[in-house]
Design a protein around this motif. Structure first.
Motif, PDB file in Angstrom:
ATOM      1  N   HIS A   7       0.840  -1.207   0.000  1.00 17.07           N
ATOM      2  CA  HIS A   7       0.000   0.000   0.000  1.00 17.07           C
ATOM      3  C   HIS A   7       0.870   1.250   0.000  1.00 17.07           C
ATOM      4  CE1 HIS A   7      -3.970   1.930   1.395  1.00 17.07           C
ATOM      5  NE2 HIS A   7      -3.108   2.943   1.388  1.00 17.07           N
ATOM      6  N   HIS A   9       1.314   5.464  -2.058  1.00 15.40           N
ATOM      7  CA  HIS A   9       0.734   6.514  -2.902  1.00 15.40           C
ATOM      8  C   HIS A   9       1.868   7.263  -3.591  1.00 15.40           C
ATOM      9  CE1 HIS A   9      -3.134   5.971  -0.753  1.00 15.40           C
ATOM     10  NE2 HIS A   9      -2.406   5.909   0.351  1.00 15.40           N
ATOM     11  N   GLU A 102      -8.614   3.029  -1.902  1.00 17.30           N
ATOM     12  CA  GLU A 102      -9.093   2.654  -0.611  1.00 17.30           C
ATOM     13  C   GLU A 102     -10.441   3.288  -0.324  1.00 17.30           C
ATOM     14  OE1 GLU A 102      -6.698   4.609   2.693  1.00 17.30           O
ATOM     15  OE2 GLU A 102      -5.339   4.953   1.008  1.00 17.30           O
ATOM     16  N   HIS A 172      -6.148  -2.138   5.875  1.00 14.42           N
ATOM     17  CA  HIS A 172      -4.879  -1.471   5.610  1.00 14.42           C
ATOM     18  C   HIS A 172      -4.491  -0.564   6.774  1.00 14.42           C
ATOM     19  CE1 HIS A 172      -3.763   2.649   4.520  1.00 14.42           C
ATOM     20  NE2 HIS A 172      -5.045   2.934   4.489  1.00 14.42           N
ATOM     21  N   ASP A 222       2.157   2.891   3.264  1.00 19.69           N
ATOM     22  CA  ASP A 222       1.197   4.002   3.207  1.00 19.69           C
ATOM     23  C   ASP A 222       1.951   5.302   2.904  1.00 19.69           C
ATOM     24  OD1 ASP A 222      -1.341   5.057   3.082  1.00 19.69           O
ATOM     25  OD2 ASP A 222      -1.601   5.256   5.258  1.00 19.69           O
TER      26      ASP A 222
HETATM   27 ZN   LIG Z   1      -3.402   4.946   2.022  1.00 17.20          ZN
END
Ligand SMILES: [Zn+2]
Length: 285
Positions: A7, A9, A102, A172, A222
């Motif tokens: 996970h 970004h 998400e 998550h 994350d």
């Molecule tokens: Zn996230």
């Protein structure tokens, strides 16, 4: 043995002035074989498609998997859900498309009834589409700054909604204990830990991470958020997933002697299963 960041970004890392090629090269150097680029809104759902196309053109390592969805903190874009779902429908059969999200419920950033109802409606729509197309869901739930046994409403509301479906997926950036995880584990869900696991004030989270079945555990960054110790406070990146994995492996091996040296390879195998979950879900049909 490789590592998978389940996970991150990349678009938000880039938004902090980092160069994506450098970030991917760092990941590759530290053994990150694959990463999952997670969408938070229409813009990022759209960008993820392009990012994957660019990276795959360079036969890049790490391999990139991606999702489309609307984050519960982005309810001002609620009206874009249909456009996001069009991206899902156009791409869900591609091998690089991992799942939906998400999505979920975030009661930390709002307590307004109207906003919460909107989050639930959005989450319900994501679950319906996931069920229709047999896709995994990337679930975000948040109740408080750190674990607070008095505040677990977002995750228990999410469980109620998930229970009435056949949908599977991942919790998550899990910041609760085994009490909140186990009902999802019983439904076959994965539980993924971020750098928050390594924080010195995360004792309740660590206690849970030591007791949830190893077969259900994943790690993630994350990124750009929640950089693990020793990089806490900096811009996170997929290369840092190794610190969370090291921390989790030490924690498990301290608690359960029979897991000696098995933790990392099991989490790698779990991550591979997670990446293939879409195919697994479709083959049992
Ligand atoms: Zn996230």
């Amino acid at each position: 043995m490789g590592i998978i960041d389940t996970h991150c970004h990349l678009d938000l890392i880039e938004g902090r002035g980092e160069n994506i090629d450098t970030i991917l090269a760092n990941a590759s150097t530290t053994g990150v074989e694959a990463l999952v680029q997670i969408a938070t809104d229409l813009d990022s759902s759209f960008k993820n498609q392009k990012l994957y196309a660019q990276a795959s053109g360079k036969s890049s390592i790490p391999q990139i998997y991606w999702t489309a969805g609307l984050h519960p903190g982005s309810m001002e874009f609620f009206d874009s859900i249909d456009d996001i779902f069009s991206i899902v429908r156009e791409n869900y059969q591609k091998p690089s498309f991992l799942g939906i999200g998400e999505t979920g419920l975030d009661y930390f950033h709002t307590s307004e009834e109207e906003e919460i109802e909107k989050q639930k409606e959005s989450f319900r729509k994501h679950l319906d589409l996931a069920e229709e197309l047999n896709l995994p869901v990337i679930l975000h739930t948040r109740d408080d700054r750190s674990y607070n046994p008095e505040k677990t409403t977002a995750i228990s509301d999410a469980l109620e909604m998930v229970k009435s479906t056949k949908v599977s997926g991942v919790l998550h950036c899990f910041t609760y204990t085994q009490r909140e995880a186990l009902p999802f584990v019983d439904l076959g869900w994965f539980v993924s830990y971020s750098g928050a696991l390594t924080f010195s004030n995360a004792k309740a989270i660590q206690e849970g991470a030591a007791h949830i079945p190893l077969a259900n555990l994943l790690v993630e960054t994350d990124a750009p958020f929640l950089a693990p110790v020793p990089h806490r406070g900096k811009t996170n990146q997929p290369a840092f997933v190794q610190y969370t994995l090291d921390f989790l492996a030490e924690l498990r091996e301290r608690e359960c002697e029979e897991e000696q040296s098995l933790v990392k390879e099991t989490i790698f195998a779990n991550s591979r299963r997670f990446i293939n979950l879409k195919n697994e879900m479709n083959s049992v049909l």
